[in-house]
Design an enzyme around this catalytic site. Structure first.
Site, mmCIF file in Angstrom:
data_model
loop_
_atom_site.group_PDB
_atom_site.id
_atom_site.type_symbol
_atom_site.label_atom_id
_atom_site.label_comp_id
_atom_site.label_asym_id
_atom_site.label_seq_id
_atom_site.Cartn_x
_atom_site.Cartn_y
_atom_site.Cartn_z
ATOM 1 N N HIS A 135 25.912 3.362 -28.284
ATOM 2 C CA HIS A 135 26.273 1.923 -27.557
ATOM 3 C C HIS A 135 24.879 1.180 -27.638
ATOM 4 O O HIS A 135 23.639 1.811 -27.711
ATOM 5 C CB HIS A 135 26.700 2.292 -26.043
ATOM 6 C CG HIS A 135 28.146 2.851 -26.128
ATOM 7 N ND1 HIS A 135 29.299 2.223 -26.485
ATOM 8 C CD2 HIS A 135 28.515 4.104 -25.637
ATOM 9 C CE1 HIS A 135 30.113 2.985 -26.428
ATOM 10 N NE2 HIS A 135 29.919 3.928 -25.885
ATOM 11 N N ASP A 172 30.074 14.367 -30.343
ATOM 12 C CA ASP A 172 30.562 13.180 -29.442
ATOM 13 C C ASP A 172 29.642 12.199 -29.642
ATOM 14 O O ASP A 172 29.570 11.463 -28.877
ATOM 15 C CB ASP A 172 31.208 13.682 -28.185
ATOM 16 C CG ASP A 172 32.092 12.318 -27.702
ATOM 17 O OD1 ASP A 172 32.435 11.556 -28.424
ATOM 18 O OD2 ASP A 172 32.549 12.440 -26.464
#
Ligand code: DOR
Length: 411
Positions: free
Chosen positions: A297, A293
């Site tokens: 960011h 996953d």
């Protein structure tokens, strides 16, 4: 197999493997890589990563994501469709595939959206998306909430032999949620995300998977209730599958006590009893595989107040040393680790690699389980460094990654 062996690679394929398989080979055209004492493994295959192209290239583009994958020992990466725009059309899938080919690194396998705009209402053109290169469908980041649309999506995914990966979250039960619902969320005064929001969707979906016979896969399992449901479904022979992330195997909601936004992930970090259930399920095969996953960011989305921070952490490069900690602690065997990172996900996705058998494609990695390194902005190939393990010294690293016989990473 777990033995000392030579691996002979010719024309991008594994020609022979076994003790002394390379004996007698010589000549100018032969390159010998002496990796004595290291682990030669089938290249890792990640069924769940987020590259941010198109739309958020400042976090990660296809090229930087594939460099991070190669540095982590991955030879194949499935990327989720929550780009901007969402990958719900042939044009975007084709663009991703072209970017992947141009990067000449690990293989890129897009998941396309199951519904237009991942809005959960209208199915995408799955045949078209599959022909463009999508290996599966998912509205990841969001859950496909409407049961009738979900049933139709599973029927279409089955028709076109695509894997359906579900982000299991009942959004009505998680409205406003920031972290796992438990005593830590109460203490911090943050809105909680109850396990039940995951469990009710897994329960419903298993019923719909049985009804439709689709290849249904639970993304990032995090709760002990979901594990229980999967175990029951599998005991009845249902061909469903599931993945777990390294962070859900290692961290609990306690990691959020200092409001560390690096630990804000979706689904959230849960409690010790969830971790125990996830580890047991990974060991016994109830959870088939490990997926990162990988969710890059930038500081813009992370260095802000907790409620405004985006969920996710990077995973491709930290995976090997973090998971080797589980091996060193005796919680996972090396063989099961390799199976869960490579053989199983390759089979579930019907993808290349996942094996070192003679005749198969030469997608492999060499792991040095003892190599010490520091996870830092400078050492990471990813464009983002949002991980709670930043600036930590770790042990274990992919030191060489090969795709179709070509070295795509060496350190
Ligand atoms: O933590 C997460 N990050 N979970 C998701 O479902 C989406 C992902 C992202 O795209 O950043």
């Amino acid at each position: 197999m777990d033995e000392v062996a030579d691996v002979v690679i010719e024309a991008g394929r594994i020609a022979r493997i076994g003790r002394d398989a390379a004996a007698g080979l010589s000549g100018e055209k032969i390159r010998v890589l002496d990796v004595a004492g290291r682990w030669v493994v089938p290249g890792f295959v990640d069924l769940h990563a987020h590259f941010r192209e198109p739309g958020y290239e400042y976090k990660e583009d296809v090229a930087s994501g594939l460099r991070a994958a190669a540095a982590g020992g991955f030879t194949g990466v499935c990327v989720m469709p929550n780009t901007k725009p969402i990958n719900d059309t042939r044009a975007i899938t084709e663009m991703m595939m072209a970017r992947g080919r141009a990067a000449a690194g690990p293989r890129l396998y897009p998941f396309a959206a199951a519904t237009v705009g991942s809005a959960g209402e209208q199915l995408t053109e799955m045949a078209d998306l599959r022909d463009a290169g999508a290996i599966g469908v998912s509205d990841d980041g969001k859950c496909l909430m409407n049961a009738a649309v979900m049933r139709a999506a599973l029927e279409y995914a089955r028709t076109f032999d695509m894997l359906f990966s579900q982000h299991c979250e009942d959004h009505d039960l998680t409205a406003g949620a920031q972290m796992h619902e438990g005593h830590v969320s109460t203490r911090l005064g943050l809105q909680g995300w109850p396990r039940a929001a995951e469990d009710v969707i897994v329960a419903r979906d298993l019923i719909l998977a049985e009804l439709t016979g689709a290849r249904y896969h639970v993304a990032h399992v995090s709760s002990l209730g979901a594990v229980r449901l999967l175990r029951e479904a599998k005991s009845r022979g249902l061909a469903v599958s599931a993945e777990v992330t390294p962070h859900h195997l290692l961290l609990t909601h306690d990691a959020l006590i200092g409001f560390d936004t690096a630990c804000k992930v979706n689904p959230p970090l849960r409690e010790p009893e969830d971790i125990a259930a996830l580890r047991e399920a990974l060991r016994d095969g109830t959870i088939d595989c490990i997926a990162t996953d990988h969710a890059p960011h930038s500081p813009l989305e992370k260095q802000c107040e907790f409620a405004a921070a985006s969920p996710g952490m990077i995973g491709l490069e930290p995976a090997v040393p973090l998971l080797l900690d589980l091996v060193r602690d005796g919680l996972l065997s090396p063989m099961r680790l390799v199976e869960a990172l490579s053989t199983k996900p390759a089979r579930l996705g019907k993808l290349e690699g996942g094996t070192l058998k003679a005749g198969s494609v030469a997608d492999l990695a060499v792991i040095d389980p003892e190599r010490r390194w520091t996870i830092s902005q400078a050492s990471l190939s990813s464009r983002s460094s949002n991980t709670p393990f930043l600036n930590k010294e770790v042990r274990g690293k992919a030191i060489l990654t090969m795709v179709a016989g070509q070295i795509v990473y060496e350190s």
